[in-house]
Design a protein around this motif. Structure first.
Motif, PDB file in Angstrom:
ATOM      1  N   PHE A  27       0.856  -1.384  -0.050  1.00 26.13           N
ATOM      2  CA  PHE A  27      -0.056   0.067  -0.129  1.00 26.13           C
ATOM      3  C   PHE A  27       0.772   1.197  -0.042  1.00 26.13           C
ATOM      4  O   PHE A  27       0.416   2.049  -0.572  1.00 26.13           O
ATOM      5  N   GLU A  28       2.040   1.249   0.667  1.00 25.02           N
ATOM      6  CA  GLU A  28       2.895   2.443   0.850  1.00 25.02           C
ATOM      7  C   GLU A  28       3.288   2.758  -0.753  1.00 25.02           C
ATOM      8  O   GLU A  28       3.299   4.008  -0.943  1.00 25.02           O
ATOM      9  N   GLN A  29       3.872   1.656  -1.299  1.00 28.28           N
ATOM     10  CA  GLN A  29       4.041   1.987  -2.684  1.00 28.28           C
ATOM     11  C   GLN A  29       3.080   2.389  -3.834  1.00 28.28           C
ATOM     12  O   GLN A  29       3.198   3.296  -4.567  1.00 28.28           O
ATOM     13  N   PHE A  30       1.911   1.635  -3.515  1.00 29.22           N
ATOM     14  CA  PHE A  30       0.593   2.124  -4.251  1.00 29.22           C
ATOM     15  C   PHE A  30       0.354   3.569  -3.900  1.00 29.22           C
ATOM     16  O   PHE A  30      -0.002   4.333  -5.036  1.00 29.22           O
ATOM     17  N   ARG A  31       0.233   4.035  -2.823  1.00 30.10           N
ATOM     18  CA  ARG A  31      -0.192   5.348  -2.526  1.00 30.10           C
ATOM     19  C   ARG A  31       0.663   6.181  -2.917  1.00 30.10           C
ATOM     20  O   ARG A  31       0.315   7.364  -3.618  1.00 30.10           O
ATOM     21  N   ALA A  32       2.033   6.041  -3.132  1.00 34.29           N
ATOM     22  CA  ALA A  32       2.901   7.018  -3.494  1.00 34.29           C
ATOM     23  C   ALA A  32       2.895   7.227  -5.067  1.00 34.29           C
ATOM     24  O   ALA A  32       3.159   8.318  -5.656  1.00 34.29           O
ATOM     25  N   GLN A  33       2.368   6.156  -5.762  1.00 36.23           N
ATOM     26  CA  GLN A  33       2.328   6.091  -7.183  1.00 36.23           C
ATOM     27  C   GLN A  33       1.036   6.413  -7.733  1.00 36.23           C
ATOM     28  O   GLN A  33       0.850   6.889  -9.169  1.00 36.23           O
ATOM     29  N   SER A  50      -7.678   8.732  -9.139  1.00 40.43           N
ATOM     30  CA  SER A  50      -8.564   8.187  -9.763  1.00 40.43           C
ATOM     31  C   SER A  50      -8.542   6.646  -9.308  1.00 40.43           C
ATOM     32  O   SER A  50      -9.324   5.941  -8.760  1.00 40.43           O
ATOM     33  N   GLU A  51      -7.176   6.307  -9.430  1.00 41.90           N
ATOM     34  CA  GLU A  51      -6.627   4.848  -8.847  1.00 41.90           C
ATOM     35  C   GLU A  51      -6.861   4.726  -7.268  1.00 41.90           C
ATOM     36  O   GLU A  51      -7.390   3.578  -6.959  1.00 41.90           O
ATOM     37  N   LEU A  68     -10.111   2.423  -2.749  1.00 43.05           N
ATOM     38  CA  LEU A  68     -10.645   2.744  -1.622  1.00 43.05           C
ATOM     39  C   LEU A  68     -12.070   2.069  -1.748  1.00 43.05           C
ATOM     40  O   LEU A  68     -12.982   1.877  -0.920  1.00 43.05           O
ATOM     41  N   TRP A  69     -12.910   2.408  -2.983  1.00 42.84           N
ATOM     42  CA  TRP A  69     -14.293   1.860  -3.229  1.00 42.84           C
ATOM     43  C   TRP A  69     -14.131   0.298  -2.962  1.00 42.84           C
ATOM     44  O   TRP A  69     -15.186  -0.078  -2.309  1.00 42.84           O
ATOM     45  N   SER A  70     -13.367  -0.447  -3.437  1.00 38.60           N
ATOM     46  CA  SER A  70     -13.243  -1.787  -3.284  1.00 38.60           C
ATOM     47  C   SER A  70     -12.958  -2.385  -2.004  1.00 38.60           C
ATOM     48  O   SER A  70     -13.024  -3.559  -1.699  1.00 38.60           O
ATOM     49  N   MET A  71     -12.201  -1.709  -1.379  1.00 44.96           N
ATOM     50  CA  MET A  71     -11.696  -1.941   0.024  1.00 44.96           C
ATOM     51  C   MET A  71     -12.958  -2.335   0.869  1.00 44.96           C
ATOM     52  O   MET A  71     -13.663  -1.368   1.132  1.00 44.96           O
ATOM     53  N   PRO A  72     -12.865  -3.410   1.727  1.00 47.13           N
ATOM     54  CA  PRO A  72     -13.717  -3.680   2.779  1.00 47.13           C
ATOM     55  C   PRO A  72     -13.703  -2.518   3.782  1.00 47.13           C
ATOM     56  O   PRO A  72     -12.746  -1.985   4.287  1.00 47.13           O
ATOM     57  N   VAL A 103      -7.073   9.732   3.479  1.00 47.24           N
ATOM     58  CA  VAL A 103      -5.814   9.474   2.919  1.00 47.24           C
ATOM     59  C   VAL A 103      -5.196  10.449   2.015  1.00 47.24           C
ATOM     60  O   VAL A 103      -4.185  10.798   2.269  1.00 47.24           O
ATOM     61  N   HIS A 104      -5.979  11.291   1.372  1.00 43.18           N
ATOM     62  CA  HIS A 104      -5.424  12.500   0.252  1.00 43.18           C
ATOM     63  C   HIS A 104      -4.669  13.449   1.162  1.00 43.18           C
ATOM     64  O   HIS A 104      -3.672  14.019   0.741  1.00 43.18           O
ATOM     65  N   HIS A 105      -5.381  13.832   2.279  1.00 47.95           N
ATOM     66  CA  HIS A 105      -4.940  15.032   2.936  1.00 47.95           C
ATOM     67  C   HIS A 105      -3.902  14.572   4.274  1.00 47.95           C
ATOM     68  O   HIS A 105      -3.192  15.488   4.594  1.00 47.95           O
TER      69      HIS A 105
END
Length: 528
Positions: free
Chosen positions: A73-79, A83-84, A89-93, A452-454
């Motif tokens: 997740f750390e790598q995903f959030r950085a990149q 929209s992604e 977050l829509w798909s996340m339980p 997450v964004h802020h």
């Protein structure tokens, strides 16, 4: 290397909850949740007859999943693009939405759909599209012997009344109203926008003093409210939410002829709708709160009736007190003696009360805890009470955080100024919720997105928010164990799927991206 365990291998930890590994989990809350999860493991193992249900291999497997996915997740959030991130977050339980007003959570287009459909039950609704300047006139001024008419309320464009109420108005006032069935395109668009906080500067006065009055008699139709409740359940389930606890009145509804409906009838309409197959099959769990308007002259009587309802209606589990806190007539200490008296008669009535939804220091959060609330709605100004803030670290009380609501109603000027991350990282138990999402045009995913964004949330913090929300739900303990277990299992399955195949993109029935997120973030491309 992590591998998804073969389904042929019986592993009860794949069917129940796992140990919660969160960096910022308050100590007492973590101990409570660990106990809940351990009991869930035991109950499942006992039911299935599986041995060694807390074997070292199973626990090690769960810890590896959590650790590996945190790094992913750390790598995903950085990149990730906005929209992604929103797709993820829509798909996340997600755990629970513990703070929402159901009549504020019905989107304007849903209100219109339900209002038109209620014609089949004998209801018809009319909205004010013009002001005829109806007023008392002196005798003989228009050749008439007496007053022409009087208005029953201050004229408000798009105030909505039912047919029974319309018949009680004068001919002049009736001429201001038009059936929702016959609105033209421009009138329909204006009516929809009138119950949506969609313009800069509208803020809390427009929301508190206009929106609810415009909805008017629509909120007194139990069929509409029940359908709005079910629609929210289905939409939340599609976002992966496991539980919600809306504030919804058990009584106070009217029949098509304007007569008050008995509580037995209104409760039956609401509960029966939530027991229909579409909601049941969605898997989402729910309970209800009975709310009172705290600043009304008869608020104490409403409070006593709310305690009675929660004690007698199985689906209602808590009492809430709502209404703008800058109206001093609703100060928490007004209710201290009444609540203490009610607790002598009614055991086990939970309290989740709005407190600190203001932009100035005061004692409302402290006083709300004194009333006996175990959950506090908003608590924006808790940050100004340093002694109380310190005492709430690692404690039993949860703050229901409503990021977008607090921005829309201007209790914070920007989301970056919100105290949420300070509460979270100090160890104050917090959970995200939607408040009146129908009027903000948002969903629960949007609350996680802006967090997450802020505030650069980690995977530990994301999962801790959901676990905290479920652990503070007003559910029977056994049911709570089961809901937490299902959530943890779903979260681990999600982590394994994402690491193996990428972020899923399931088809959705409900609108995934709504106006707030599209207008304020680069999530929706060219959004107009």
């Amino acid at each position: 290397m992590l591998r998804r365990r073969s389904r042929a291998v019986s592993n009860p930890l794949r069917k129940t909850a796992r140990r919660v590994d969160v960096i910022h989990m308050p100590r007492q809350a973590a101990q409570k949740i660990s106990f809940l999860l351990l009991l869930a493991f035991f109950l499942t193992a006992k039911a299935t007859g599986e041995p060694d249900f807390l074997g070292a291999n199973a626990l090690r497997d769960r810890a590896e999943i959590h650790s590996a996915f945190g790094r992913w997740f750390e790598q995903f959030r950085a990149q990730a693009s906005p929209s992604e991130l929103h797709d993820f977050l829509w798909s996340m339980p997600k755990g629970a939405d513990l703070h929402l007003h159901i009549t504020g959570s019905i989107f304007p287009e849903w209100w219109l759909e339900f209002a038109l459909a209620s014609k089949a039950q004998g209801y018809e609704y009319f909205t004010r599209v013009r002001v005829n300047n109806c007023s008392w006139l002196a005798a003989g001024e228009r050749g008439e012997a007496a007053a022409l008419t009087t208005t029953v309320t201050e004229p408000l464009y798009f105030e909505t009344v039912d047919g029974a109420r319309l018949e009680t108005l004068s001919e002049c006032v009736r001429g201001e109203f038009k059936s929702l069935l016959t609105l033209n395109g421009a009138e329909k668009a204006a009516w929809l926008n009138s119950i949506r906080l969609d313009r800069p500067g509208e803020g809390r006065d427009e929301f508190f003093e206009k929106h609810w009055q415009r909805l008017g008699d629509l909120t007194a139709n139990p069929h509409i409210v029940a359908e709005g409740l079910a629609r929210n359940a289905l939409a939340f389930a599609e976002e992966g939410l496991h539980y919600f606890e809306p504030q919804i009145l058990a009584e106070g509804y009217r029949r098509p002829d304007g007569q008050l409906m008995p509580i037995e009838a209104s409760v039956s309409i609401i509960v029966d709708r939530m027991n229909e197959p579409d909601v049941v099959n969605s898997g989402i769990q729910f309970r209800f709160q009975q709310a009172i308007l705290r600043f009304l002259p008869n608020a104490e009587a409403q409070l006593a009736r709310a305690f009675e309802i929660v004690s007698s209606q199985p689906s209602w589990v808590a009492v809430n007190m709502v209404g703008r806190e800058d109206n001093d007539k609703g100060h928490p200490r007004r209710f201290l003696a009444p609540i203490r008296a009610l607790r002598r008669e009614y055991p086990g009535v939970a309290l989740s009360i709005h407190g600190g939804e203001v932009d100035e220091p005061n004692s409302h959060v402290r006083d709300t805890l004194l009333l006996g609330a175990t959950r506090i709605g908003h608590a924006v100004n808790l940050i100004s009470d340093e002694e109380l803030l310190q005492s709430m670290r690692f404690g039993p009380y949860l703050v229901e955080i409503n990021l977008i609501s607090n921005l829309k109603l201007e209790y914070v000027q920007t989301l970056d100024a919100h105290p949420f991350p300070e509460y979270l990282r100090l160890g104050v138990p917090v959970a995200l919720s939607t408040d009146d999402r129908g009027m903000w045009d948002t969903n629960i995913t949007d609350e996680f997105f802006v967090a997450v964004h802020h505030f650069n949330l980690t995977w530990d913090e994301l999962s801790a928010l959901s676990v905290a929300s479920l652990s503070h739900a007003f559910l029977p303990e056994t049911t709570k164990y089961e809901v937490i277990a299902r959530f943890q299992a779903a979260l681990d399955d999600f982590a394994l799927e994402v690491m193996a195949q990428g972020v899923p993109n399931p088809s959705n029935r409900f609108q995934k991206r709504r106006a707030f997120i599209c207008e304020n973030y680069q999530v929706c491309g060219n959004f107009n």
